[in-house]
Design a protein around this motif. Structure first.
Motif, PDB file in Angstrom:
ATOM      1  N   ARG A 286      52.647  40.059  34.480  1.00 29.08           N
ATOM      2  CA  ARG A 286      51.796  39.451  33.782  1.00 29.08           C
ATOM      3  C   ARG A 286      50.089  39.830  34.203  1.00 29.08           C
ATOM      4  O   ARG A 286      49.373  39.675  33.510  1.00 29.08           O
ATOM      5  CB  ARG A 286      51.900  38.119  33.877  1.00 29.08           C
ATOM      6  N   ALA A 287      50.029  40.407  35.385  1.00 28.09           N
ATOM      7  CA  ALA A 287      49.007  40.708  35.821  1.00 28.09           C
ATOM      8  C   ALA A 287      49.032  42.161  36.487  1.00 28.09           C
ATOM      9  O   ALA A 287      49.788  42.540  37.175  1.00 28.09           O
ATOM     10  CB  ALA A 287      48.607  40.062  37.037  1.00 28.09           C
ATOM     11  N   LYS A 288      48.278  43.142  35.748  1.00 29.87           N
ATOM     12  CA  LYS A 288      48.736  44.781  36.098  1.00 29.87           C
ATOM     13  C   LYS A 288      47.793  45.351  37.060  1.00 29.87           C
ATOM     14  O   LYS A 288      48.443  46.595  37.349  1.00 29.87           O
ATOM     15  CB  LYS A 288      48.507  45.471  34.758  1.00 29.87           C
ATOM     16  N   ASN A 289      47.054  44.872  37.804  1.00 25.02           N
ATOM     17  CA  ASN A 289      46.079  45.519  38.760  1.00 25.02           C
ATOM     18  C   ASN A 289      46.319  44.797  40.022  1.00 25.02           C
ATOM     19  O   ASN A 289      45.948  45.630  41.177  1.00 25.02           O
ATOM     20  CB  ASN A 289      44.652  45.464  38.303  1.00 25.02           C
ATOM     21  N   ILE A 290      46.278  43.480  40.340  1.00 23.42           N
ATOM     22  CA  ILE A 290      46.242  42.890  41.593  1.00 23.42           C
ATOM     23  C   ILE A 290      47.164  42.987  42.585  1.00 23.42           C
ATOM     24  O   ILE A 290      48.649  43.187  42.208  1.00 23.42           O
ATOM     25  CB  ILE A 290      45.976  41.257  41.353  1.00 23.42           C
ATOM     26  N   GLY A 291      47.061  42.918  43.932  1.00 23.49           N
ATOM     27  CA  GLY A 291      48.172  43.191  44.751  1.00 23.49           C
ATOM     28  C   GLY A 291      48.880  41.759  44.826  1.00 23.49           C
ATOM     29  O   GLY A 291      48.467  40.830  44.284  1.00 23.49           O
TER      30      GLY A 291
ATOM     31  N   THR B 149      33.427  46.625  40.464  1.00 22.55           N
ATOM     32  CA  THR B 149      33.313  45.953  39.424  1.00 22.55           C
ATOM     33  C   THR B 149      34.798  46.175  38.383  1.00 22.55           C
ATOM     34  O   THR B 149      34.573  45.593  37.286  1.00 22.55           O
ATOM     35  CB  THR B 149      31.958  46.376  38.487  1.00 22.55           C
ATOM     36  N   ALA B 150      35.272  47.144  38.829  1.00 25.15           N
ATOM     37  CA  ALA B 150      36.666  47.520  38.257  1.00 25.15           C
ATOM     38  C   ALA B 150      37.624  48.040  39.052  1.00 25.15           C
ATOM     39  O   ALA B 150      37.287  48.354  40.310  1.00 25.15           O
ATOM     40  CB  ALA B 150      36.402  48.551  36.997  1.00 25.15           C
ATOM     41  N   TYR B 151      38.931  47.753  38.619  1.00 26.82           N
ATOM     42  CA  TYR B 151      39.886  48.500  39.664  1.00 26.82           C
ATOM     43  C   TYR B 151      39.919  49.926  39.536  1.00 26.82           C
ATOM     44  O   TYR B 151      39.632  50.448  38.270  1.00 26.82           O
ATOM     45  CB  TYR B 151      41.271  47.974  39.137  1.00 26.82           C
ATOM     46  N   GLU B 152      40.038  50.751  40.459  1.00 22.85           N
ATOM     47  CA  GLU B 152      40.117  52.192  40.552  1.00 22.85           C
ATOM     48  C   GLU B 152      41.364  52.729  41.067  1.00 22.85           C
ATOM     49  O   GLU B 152      41.915  53.437  40.278  1.00 22.85           O
ATOM     50  CB  GLU B 152      38.847  52.717  41.364  1.00 22.85           C
ATOM     51  N   GLU B 153      41.589  52.350  42.188  1.00 21.33           N
ATOM     52  CA  GLU B 153      43.064  52.740  42.740  1.00 21.33           C
ATOM     53  C   GLU B 153      44.199  51.970  42.119  1.00 21.33           C
ATOM     54  O   GLU B 153      44.115  50.963  41.656  1.00 21.33           O
ATOM     55  CB  GLU B 153      42.865  52.491  44.365  1.00 21.33           C
ATOM     56  N   THR B 154      45.530  52.806  42.304  1.00 22.85           N
ATOM     57  CA  THR B 154      46.461  52.196  41.828  1.00 22.85           C
ATOM     58  C   THR B 154      47.241  51.202  42.733  1.00 22.85           C
ATOM     59  O   THR B 154      47.856  50.265  42.256  1.00 22.85           O
ATOM     60  CB  THR B 154      47.700  53.423  41.360  1.00 22.85           C
ATOM     61  N   THR B 155      47.399  51.849  43.972  1.00 20.50           N
ATOM     62  CA  THR B 155      48.299  50.778  45.033  1.00 20.50           C
ATOM     63  C   THR B 155      47.480  50.187  45.781  1.00 20.50           C
ATOM     64  O   THR B 155      46.231  50.412  45.818  1.00 20.50           O
ATOM     65  CB  THR B 155      49.137  51.733  45.809  1.00 20.50           C
ATOM     66  N   LEU B 156      47.898  49.077  46.367  1.00 21.16           N
ATOM     67  CA  LEU B 156      47.202  48.130  47.299  1.00 21.16           C
ATOM     68  C   LEU B 156      46.669  49.082  48.592  1.00 21.16           C
ATOM     69  O   LEU B 156      45.715  48.726  49.150  1.00 21.16           O
ATOM     70  CB  LEU B 156      48.047  46.801  47.514  1.00 21.16           C
TER      71      LEU B 156
END
Lengths: 445, 445
Positions: free
Chosen positions: A89-94, A418-425
């Motif tokens: 449901r949420a594609k970026n957050i750890g 202001t935006a997600y850059e990296e893929t992994t936590l």
């Protein structure tokens, strides 16, 4: 690398960090087992470009006092199932799951976290806890809880076993070669064959290393034993929010411990918890804090204070003055500083309401977006924090207010992105993919 | 209620039910830890209006022989995290997780399954297994595996505790009343306070009953002990696929056992496993079966047969004739009929390849869509089955072929439905929401 402030969206209970935050007008206590409720929370956190979700957990229901059942919103989903669903449901957050080392087996934990890491594309994290209450022991065959020091010894061995299990497979072990029929290269598989004081675990794990190698490891840094385990093994620590001077001392001390373990202190993050109460004016924020404090019924105030100071006040009024005379041993639950106990001991007479209100105020930060951003910036630039675990007192309003009022100010100052850059936590925490340890055990055959 | 044929999409390994199905041209062995791979599988099953996904599992990696590492695709995601994520990706199908009662704690299992039931809107199911291999024991502190009969005693008590934990909260216990401050009605919470031979668990659970009350409970019906536990507690049983006469005898016998436990046999489903090999012509299907059988390297044939008959043939050729002289005790692993052992004992001399090929052919159903639909219909109408656990030998092609060729024929005959109607998995299995047992324990206070 520019130092960037890290942010966790810490969900203490589905109703918020305040024990009766579920009574706030914004609260949705009917939705505490609804996946959409948590997806909304995750998306609000992503709107604020938080680095990770962080869900507290407990293996019990606090029913030693009736007010715990009556007034406290303790019912919640199980963390791993919840976070796995949220990964879609949420594609970026750890996705940080709280898991106890006292009431689990390393094989299950290593496997589930590796699975979450694969499923989420490298966003899994583990908040290692050792559990604290007798209520938990009684759900797992015991009567009372393992001693505090033994819990941490078990926790240390648990981490060792989990790390070994995660490193069962070399990253190039899986061949999946249809032509030759070789699925794996057996020279690239190692079995932990661990035989320690608490655990005997042969392995290997039946899942390979996830995108992160090892998920990010969080721990609480409250007690000396917790700090020692964290300095030796964790990637990040969360802690309480004392004065700036105390926080700087804690920060410097713990980073020193990390160095003493031969580890890089810049790859170890210290994240105090922050309980913001945000208003468009200072007065509005103060009013809101009073409103939230006022949601707690007197019986819960009295019984919550009873528990934390170890003195049974049941049946008294919240405003009755009493002398501190502890009669319940709670010292095994936590070795973190117990402020209410300290204050009760310092006064000749005190009321439950006074202790309750004082600890509430000590743990919150009340102000406008700019005022709270000032505190956050000061703590960060003065090396009292590498970021914060933001605990909303009420859900969803507490997080929404923070994202609407504080985050833009932090972004404007260049402290947060202001935006997600990296893929992994791990990448967000400035960590490389975990290297694989070679423990030189070969498998059968 | 019209009797309707139930269908489970049983994933034995990510590579399929055949041990080296991952070598088939349609297979995607690089994607065995990719959530999209499983979501594709789930959506194919939903296209066929399958009632449930059903994922086998094991708490080990079969490495007692090198060929297990070399050729066998055993790496897989952990079931609960996988199914929780899939609950978001596939909105209708049931979600059955295999969980062992030998290496788990009832509190964790009750909680995770209740959580999955809430998250999925009432689609959770539990495939209860007791585990079978020494490899599993060695990952959980032991050297060898708990005795077969003790495993089932533990399993029975495990189910009892889990059921009690699920029934901690009455369905109207949560008030969430902001005005009064009452989150729950403490008279509607009961603590199991279970003290048995294997488990001491106080409870209550910190999550309420899900949409189904209790998730659907599956068990394997192979051994007498397994059949007894299933008759007493399960909602559905899966079993192997013997001759029509054997299957009818098994079906009648097990339904009788269910009645002897005072339960309704129409609310208890018997689902033999079905391993279809589907072709547009009989010859095409036969060819495909031979192709799949031929994917298995000789070393794996020899070692797989060694394991199952309990005679170490390592180093022999797959075509070497040998006399049956078992020298490894595998009797504790399973009490289900062991056909290879039976055949080896009946012949003076046999080869590993002969045993391997014979058990492969015994367990598959080869034919066109119409031919396989005929067998399915016969088994169903003759009361040898209430439905089938469809095990695709290869993934995704095995399931796709079944959905494309067999399902339309079953639908045309009115045996299976053409769209999802009910919301919960229990409803699809003809089961009411599980009533809550009152065990008359009151909580503290």
């Amino acid at each position: 690398m520019t130092r960037r402030l890290l942010l966790g969206a810490f969900l203490f209970h589905p109703g918020g960090a305040h024990v009766t935050g579920w009574r706030h007008e914004s609260a949705e206590p009917d939705r505490h087992l609804d996946i959409d409720f948590f997806a909304d929370f995750a998306r609000t956190a992503e709107r604020g470009v938080f680095d990770t979700l962080f869900f507290a957990d407990g293996l019990y229901f606090w029913d030693r006092f009736t007010s715990g059942i009556d007034h406290y919103s303790q019912v919640r989903p199980e963390p791993l199932t919840l976070l796995a669903a949220l990964s879609v449901r949420a594609k970026n957050i750890g996705l940080a799951a709280t898991i106890s080392t006292t009431y689990n087996e390393p094989y299950h934990v290593a496997r589930a976290l590796a699975s979450l890491d694969h499923i989420s594309g490298g966003r899994a994290a583990w908040n290692l806890v050792t559990s604290r209450y007798d209520e938990e022991a009684r759900n797992f065959g015991g009567d009372s809880h393992l001693d505090h020091s033994r819990r941490y010894e078990r926790g240390a061995e648990f981490v060792e076993v989990v790390n070994k299990l995660w490193d069962s497979w070399a990253d190039d072990a899986i061949l999946a070669d249809k032509a030759s029929g070789f699925f794996a290269d057996n020279t690239k598989l190692q079995t932990p064959d661990h035989r320690g004081e608490f655990f005997t675990v042969r392995g290997p794990l039946n899942i390979t290393r996830g995108p992160q190698g090892h998920p990010v490891l969080f721990q609480a840094g409250g007690s000396p034993a917790g700090q020692e385990l964290a300095a030796a093994t964790a990637d990040a620590v969360f802690t309480h929010f004392p004065s700036l001077e105390e926080a700087k001392r804690f920060y410097a001390g713990l980073k020193k411990q990390v160095v003493e373990h031969g580890r890089d202190p810049e790859r170890f993050s210290i994240l105090p918890t922050l309980r913001p109460v945000v208003g468009r004016s200072r007065a509005e924020a103060e009013d809101l804090a009073e409103q939230i404090l006022a949601t707690t019924p007197d019986s819960l105030i009295v019984e919550d204070v009873s528990h934390s100071i170890g003195q049974d006040l049941t049946g008294r009024s919240a405003d009755e003055r009493f002398a501190f005379a502890p009669n319940v041993d709670v010292s095994n639950e936590s070795k973190s500083p117990n402020k209410r106990r300290e204050w009760a001991g310092q006064s000749e007479q005190v009321t439950a309401r006074e202790l309750y209100a004082r600890s509430f105020r000590e743990n919150v930060v009340i102000g406008t977006g700019i005022e709270i951003a000032d505190i956050v910036e000061e703590r960060f630039t003065e090396f009292a924090a590498d970021g914060f675990m933001v605990q909303s007192l009420t859900v969803p309003s507490g997080l929404e207010n923070f994202v609407d009022e504080v985050i833009p100010e932090l972004q404007r100052r260049g402290l947060t992105r202001t935006a997600y850059e990296e893929t992994t936590l791990r990448e967000r925490f400035g960590l490389e993919r975990a290297p694989r340890a070679d423990y030189a055990q070969t498998v059968a055959g």
